[in-house]
Design a protein around this motif. Sequence first.
Motif, PDB file in Angstrom:
ATOM      1  N   LEU A 107       0.824  -1.210   0.000  1.00 51.78           N
ATOM      2  CA  LEU A 107       0.000   0.000   0.000  1.00 51.78           C
ATOM      3  C   LEU A 107       0.860   1.262   0.000  1.00 51.78           C
ATOM      4  O   LEU A 107       0.564   2.225  -0.714  1.00 51.78           O
ATOM      5  N   SER A 108       1.938   1.255   0.781  1.00 52.41           N
ATOM      6  CA  SER A 108       2.798   2.442   0.874  1.00 52.41           C
ATOM      7  C   SER A 108       3.394   2.832  -0.471  1.00 52.41           C
ATOM      8  O   SER A 108       3.648   4.017  -0.735  1.00 52.41           O
ATOM      9  N   LYS A 109       3.623   1.850  -1.343  1.00 49.06           N
ATOM     10  CA  LYS A 109       4.192   2.134  -2.658  1.00 49.06           C
ATOM     11  C   LYS A 109       3.143   2.676  -3.623  1.00 49.06           C
ATOM     12  O   LYS A 109       3.473   3.426  -4.546  1.00 49.06           O
ATOM     13  N   ALA A 110       1.894   2.279  -3.418  1.00 53.78           N
ATOM     14  CA  ALA A 110       0.829   2.690  -4.335  1.00 53.78           C
ATOM     15  C   ALA A 110       0.278   4.077  -4.019  1.00 53.78           C
ATOM     16  O   ALA A 110      -0.165   4.795  -4.931  1.00 53.78           O
ATOM     17  N   ILE A 111       0.271   4.452  -2.753  1.00 53.07           N
ATOM     18  CA  ILE A 111      -0.381   5.696  -2.328  1.00 53.07           C
ATOM     19  C   ILE A 111       0.165   6.943  -3.023  1.00 53.07           C
ATOM     20  O   ILE A 111      -0.618   7.799  -3.479  1.00 53.07           O
ATOM     21  N   PRO A 112       1.492   7.138  -3.127  1.00 56.77           N
ATOM     22  CA  PRO A 112       1.966   8.364  -3.786  1.00 56.77           C
ATOM     23  C   PRO A 112       1.447   8.510  -5.215  1.00 56.77           C
ATOM     24  O   PRO A 112       1.100   9.618  -5.648  1.00 56.77           O
ATOM     25  N   GLU A 113       1.385   7.402  -5.946  1.00 57.99           N
ATOM     26  CA  GLU A 113       0.878   7.446  -7.320  1.00 57.99           C
ATOM     27  C   GLU A 113      -0.600   7.829  -7.340  1.00 57.99           C
ATOM     28  O   GLU A 113      -1.032   8.641  -8.169  1.00 57.99           O
ATOM     29  N   PHE A 114      -1.377   7.258  -6.421  1.00 55.94           N
ATOM     30  CA  PHE A 114      -2.805   7.585  -6.348  1.00 55.94           C
ATOM     31  C   PHE A 114      -3.004   9.059  -6.030  1.00 55.94           C
ATOM     32  O   PHE A 114      -3.844   9.730  -6.653  1.00 55.94           O
ATOM     33  N   MET A 115      -2.240   9.579  -5.084  1.00 61.43           N
ATOM     34  CA  MET A 115      -2.391  10.974  -4.691  1.00 61.43           C
ATOM     35  C   MET A 115      -1.969  11.933  -5.804  1.00 61.43           C
ATOM     36  O   MET A 115      -2.511  13.031  -5.919  1.00 61.43           O
ATOM     37  N   SER A 116      -1.012  11.506  -6.612  1.00 62.93           N
ATOM     38  CA  SER A 116      -0.621  12.335  -7.766  1.00 62.93           C
ATOM     39  C   SER A 116      -1.748  12.416  -8.783  1.00 62.93           C
ATOM     40  O   SER A 116      -1.950  13.453  -9.420  1.00 62.93           O
ATOM     41  N   LEU A 117      -2.497  11.317  -8.910  1.00 67.61           N
ATOM     42  CA  LEU A 117      -3.618  11.290  -9.857  1.00 67.61           C
ATOM     43  C   LEU A 117      -4.821  12.060  -9.334  1.00 67.61           C
ATOM     44  O   LEU A 117      -5.628  12.565 -10.113  1.00 67.61           O
ATOM     45  N   HIS A 118      -4.947  12.152  -7.991  1.00 67.16           N
ATOM     46  CA  HIS A 118      -6.115  12.781  -7.376  1.00 67.16           C
ATOM     47  C   HIS A 118      -5.651  13.803  -6.323  1.00 67.16           C
ATOM     48  O   HIS A 118      -5.691  13.545  -5.117  1.00 67.16           O
ATOM     49  N   PHE A 290      -6.252   0.782  -7.110  1.00 70.12           N
ATOM     50  CA  PHE A 290      -5.409  -0.191  -6.408  1.00 70.12           C
ATOM     51  C   PHE A 290      -5.541  -1.584  -7.032  1.00 70.12           C
ATOM     52  O   PHE A 290      -4.572  -2.351  -7.048  1.00 70.12           O
ATOM     53  N   LYS A 291      -6.709  -1.899  -7.543  1.00 71.35           N
ATOM     54  CA  LYS A 291      -6.885  -3.181  -8.218  1.00 71.35           C
ATOM     55  C   LYS A 291      -5.953  -3.273  -9.426  1.00 71.35           C
ATOM     56  O   LYS A 291      -5.263  -4.284  -9.626  1.00 71.35           O
ATOM     57  N   VAL A 292      -5.910  -2.219 -10.224  1.00 72.13           N
ATOM     58  CA  VAL A 292      -5.029  -2.188 -11.392  1.00 72.13           C
ATOM     59  C   VAL A 292      -3.573  -2.201 -10.955  1.00 72.13           C
ATOM     60  O   VAL A 292      -2.729  -2.893 -11.542  1.00 72.13           O
ATOM     61  N   TRP A 293      -3.258  -1.452  -9.899  1.00 73.01           N
ATOM     62  CA  TRP A 293      -1.878  -1.370  -9.394  1.00 73.01           C
ATOM     63  C   TRP A 293      -1.392  -2.743  -8.938  1.00 73.01           C
ATOM     64  O   TRP A 293      -0.265  -3.141  -9.249  1.00 73.01           O
TER      65      TRP A 293
END
Length: 307
Positions: A107-118, A290-293
């Motif tokens: 999760l920690s690796k995915a969050i920065p990417e998600f926040m950049s998108l939103h 996150f599913k795609v990630w």
Amino acid sequence: MDVLSAMSVYVRVVDLKSFSLAASELGISSSSVSKQVSQLEQHVGARLLQRTTRRLFVTEVGAAYYEKCQSILSEVEEAENLVSQLQGNPRGTLRITCNMTFGQMQLSKAIPEFMSLHPDVQVDITLDDRPPDLIRDGFDMALRIADPQLPDSSMIAREISKIPMYICATPEYLKTHGHPQTAEDLKKHNCLIFVHAANANQWSLERKGKRCTVQVSGDLKANNSLVVRESVLQHRGIANLADFVIARFVESGDLVRVFPSYEPERLSIFAVYPDRKFISPKVSSFIEFFKVWLDKHSNADLWSGVD
């Protein structure tokens, strides 16, 4: 006085049992927190909190009022989310609770990417292996690793991915203690247990549609899989660990799969959220992301060697 703002401050004070911690979290001064709570007490005409030099106590009236404040603030947030949903723009604070190691390593690796998108979404994450109470603790959603059935009818549980579990050991351990050929052989070995795993000490092997489950035991039990992994790396025994926990050690050769020709057991990753009339954009956007990630970052190479 902004009553809703004061209610929000009061709820955080009760949750954290501290004026100073609430002030730090909210980004305001302790005196401002104290003032808003005092004004709220004057507004409702009752003492909500009892303060001493060392502790903070919620009065009986304060506890009842706290529950109502939570409900009101939740309704306000839902109303705001509904507007956001109609506009199609995820916004607000996304509160997530997640299993400890999965949160640290995935999760920690995915969050920065998600926040950049939103950019209009703020994220508040709590890592805890204990089952959460989403409503009581104010979470929007939970990420849990469990068996395919999640027995909580009050929640919506959506499976977003699966995690293979690999029975592994170091080459040195297997050279010294022998290489198990069947599931029953595991009973002769020191099997190290991650106690929060849904399969804990019941390990399964499957090949050509035939499954065998064996109860294992050993001299180490831990509530964190990284503790178990470290003991395995020190040649202490055999463990059954998630692919994301051991992937780089399998790739380097420090760990090997004990049963490479068998299908690994797979646990499910669930996105869990309250059963409401609608799912907010910030939650739905994160689940889809996150599913795609997870699909993109799965350790598919660990499957090599399976017949």
